[in-house]
Scaffold this active site. Structure first.
Site, PDB file in Angstrom:
ATOM      1  N   GLU A 234     -13.924  27.772  -3.588  1.00  0.00           N
ATOM      2  CA  GLU A 234     -12.913  27.082  -2.780  1.00  0.00           C
ATOM      3  C   GLU A 234     -12.693  25.739  -3.461  1.00  0.00           C
ATOM      4  O   GLU A 234     -13.552  24.861  -3.419  1.00  0.00           O
ATOM      5  CB  GLU A 234     -13.405  26.903  -1.340  1.00  0.00           C
ATOM      6  CG  GLU A 234     -12.291  26.472  -0.385  1.00  0.00           C
ATOM      7  CD  GLU A 234     -12.229  24.975  -0.174  1.00  0.00           C
ATOM      8  OE1 GLU A 234     -11.382  24.322  -0.842  1.00  0.00           O
ATOM      9  OE2 GLU A 234     -13.006  24.457   0.628  1.00  0.00           O
ATOM     10  N   CYS A 268      -9.644  19.094   1.207  1.00  0.00           N
ATOM     11  CA  CYS A 268      -8.858  20.047   0.418  1.00  0.00           C
ATOM     12  C   CYS A 268      -7.700  20.611   1.231  1.00  0.00           C
ATOM     13  O   CYS A 268      -6.631  20.884   0.686  1.00  0.00           O
ATOM     14  CB  CYS A 268      -9.755  21.190  -0.068  1.00  0.00           C
ATOM     15  SG  CYS A 268     -11.057  20.676  -1.208  1.00  0.00           S
TER      16      CYS A 268
END
Length: 463
Positions: A234, A268
């Protein structure tokens, strides 16, 4: 390299830690391997009992660990408390659901007969010790969303946390130990990034998961690929936040501010590129800029603070370079654009809104990890999709519209791991989380996440 707790609100080094040497790393890897041989045979009921105990302990520790996170990486104390609560919730969710998510699967009987078998089924079996390379921005949550499903599946875990959050990293290892998990089931490795390759190449490590930057992901993926080991990545994100004419504009503006400055803008999945239809662009820009400009920047331990410091001095330097490059290339600063004058110490940066962004600017292509928003006017839904997809990243997306046709088009065409309609991107244990393109691969959370580190074993039998 230094492994230290440095308060980003003051720049003061509070404590340094000795990195684990080769002998200690070997001891912990060996313990993870040996413990796995026994732990994998425990029942789901026993794992669930231990996981619920860990959640209870985390609830008891919530205020202390919240303050630890705030002091180590600067998130507002209110957000740190929410992060601790979210982790306990995820632990309980996997304690409740892991057995069902990993239940044996039975093909249709006609297909079993056609395969020549009298019986067949698919079993999910744990892989072994998993190396987790985790970032500092959500120092508790990023680890728990890996650890809860991995441990409930019967794996063991080794955590290499970011080197600026050692107290949180050590707390996590101690939490699972206090909950009663077997010695070696979950351990923290106090090592620098340069020591990761040797651990990952160890034959006893079954797989790896990484949340972090694109360069870090490339490095881990290259080593794991060479060793033919499973990885879940990720990585970064530059999520679009699209506002169409039919949107509830006041709600869209209010949510946009939270979506951009959550965790001091260091997320993020924070919305970073605000793509607004020209029919409502001026109104949105005025309201959004005013709201960003009104945020309180200050001590993250102060309950009234909206935006605290960035986690590292280098992170602030990187953000400043992106903004300065955009301004040199013609971008307009609507608010912010620099350091607050009343905060001479610590790594603060003002909530910033930029417009006039062009494709040649670095900020158009790179992730802004801090409270900086970019505005883009678009004339229709097709242009909105084109601007949103003009990014190397594809983690998530936000869409504000009450037009069903708009929603259908965005869901079909946006290149992202998630589409959140009339709301802000967020993670939940029941929903898969991850991205496409340079935002990584694989999924965390939900049934998808717990099965990432399982061996889907086909059992074919004839009597």
């Amino acid at each position: 390299m230094a492994i230290a707790t440095v308060n980003p609100a003051t720049g003061e080094t509070l404590r340094t830690y000795d990195a684990h040497g080769e002998e200690e790393v070997e001891r912990r890897v060996a313990a993870a391997h040996e413990t796995f041989r026994r732990y994998r045979t425990t029942s789901f009921a026993e794992r669930a009992r231990l996981m619920r105990r860990a959640a209870d302990l985390l609830d008891e520790d919530a205020e202390d660990i919240a303050r630890t996170m705030t002091v180590e990486m600067g998130k507002p104390i209110t957000a740190a408390r929410a992060e601790a609560a979210k982790c306990a919730k995820a632990m309980r969710w996997y304690a409740d659901h892991a057995e069902g998510l990993l239940a044996d699967e039975y093909p249709a009987q006609a297909d079993v007969r056609d395969s020549g078998a009298d019986a067949a089924r698919v079993l999910y079996r744990p892989l072994g010790p998993i190396l987790a390379v985790m970032p500092w921005n959500f120092p508790l949550w990023q680890v728990v969303r890996f650890a809860a499903p991995a441990l409930m599946a019967g794996n063991t875990g080794l955590l290499k946390h970011a080197s600026n959050v050692p107290r949180t990293a050590l707390y996590l290892g101690d939490l699972f130990r206090r909950a009663g998990f077997p010695e070696g089931c979950f351990q923290t490795l106090l090592i620098g990034s340069g020591a990761v390759e040797a651990v990952l190449r160890d034959r006893r490590i079954a797989a790896a998961t990484l949340t972090g930057s694109e360069p870090a992901g490339r490095s881990v993926a290259a080593v794991a690929g060479d060793e033919v080991k499973k990885t879940v990545l990720e990585l970064g994100g530059s999520d679009p936040y699209i506002v169409m004419p039919s949107a509830d504009l006041p709600r869209a503006v209010k949510t946009a501010v939270t979506a951009r400055v959550q965790n001091n803008g260091q997320s993020c999945i924070a919305a970073k590129r605000f793509i607004v239809h020209t029919d409502v662009y001026d109104d949105f820009a005025e309201r959004f800029t005013a709201a960003m400009n009104a945020l309180t920047v200050g001590d993250p331990l102060d309950e009234s603070t909206d935006v605290g410091p960035l986690a590292t001095e280098q992170g602030r330097n990187d953000l400043e370079e992106l903004v300065d490059d955009a301004v040199r290339e013609g971008a307009t600063v609507l608010c912010g654009g620099g350091r607050p004058e009343d905060r001479p110490h610590g790594w603060y940066y003002l909530p910033t809104v930029l417009t006039g962004i062009t494709p040649g600017m670095r900020i158009h292509r790179e992730e802004t990890f801090g409270p900086v928003a970019t505005l883009y006017p678009v004339s229709d839904v097709e242009e909105a999709v084109a601007v949103a997809n003009d990014s190397p990243f594809g983690l998530s997306s936000n869409v504000w519209t009450r037009d069903r046709a708009d929603v259908d088009l965005f869901v079909r065409d946006l290149e992202a791991g998630g589409v959140f309609v009339n709301g802000m991107t967020a993670s939940h244990p029941a929903l898969p989380f991850g991205g496409v393109k340079r935002s990584g691969y694989g999924r965390e959370l939900s049934g998808h996440g717990i099965r990432e580190f399982c061996n889907a074993t086909t059992l074919w039998q004839r009597t």
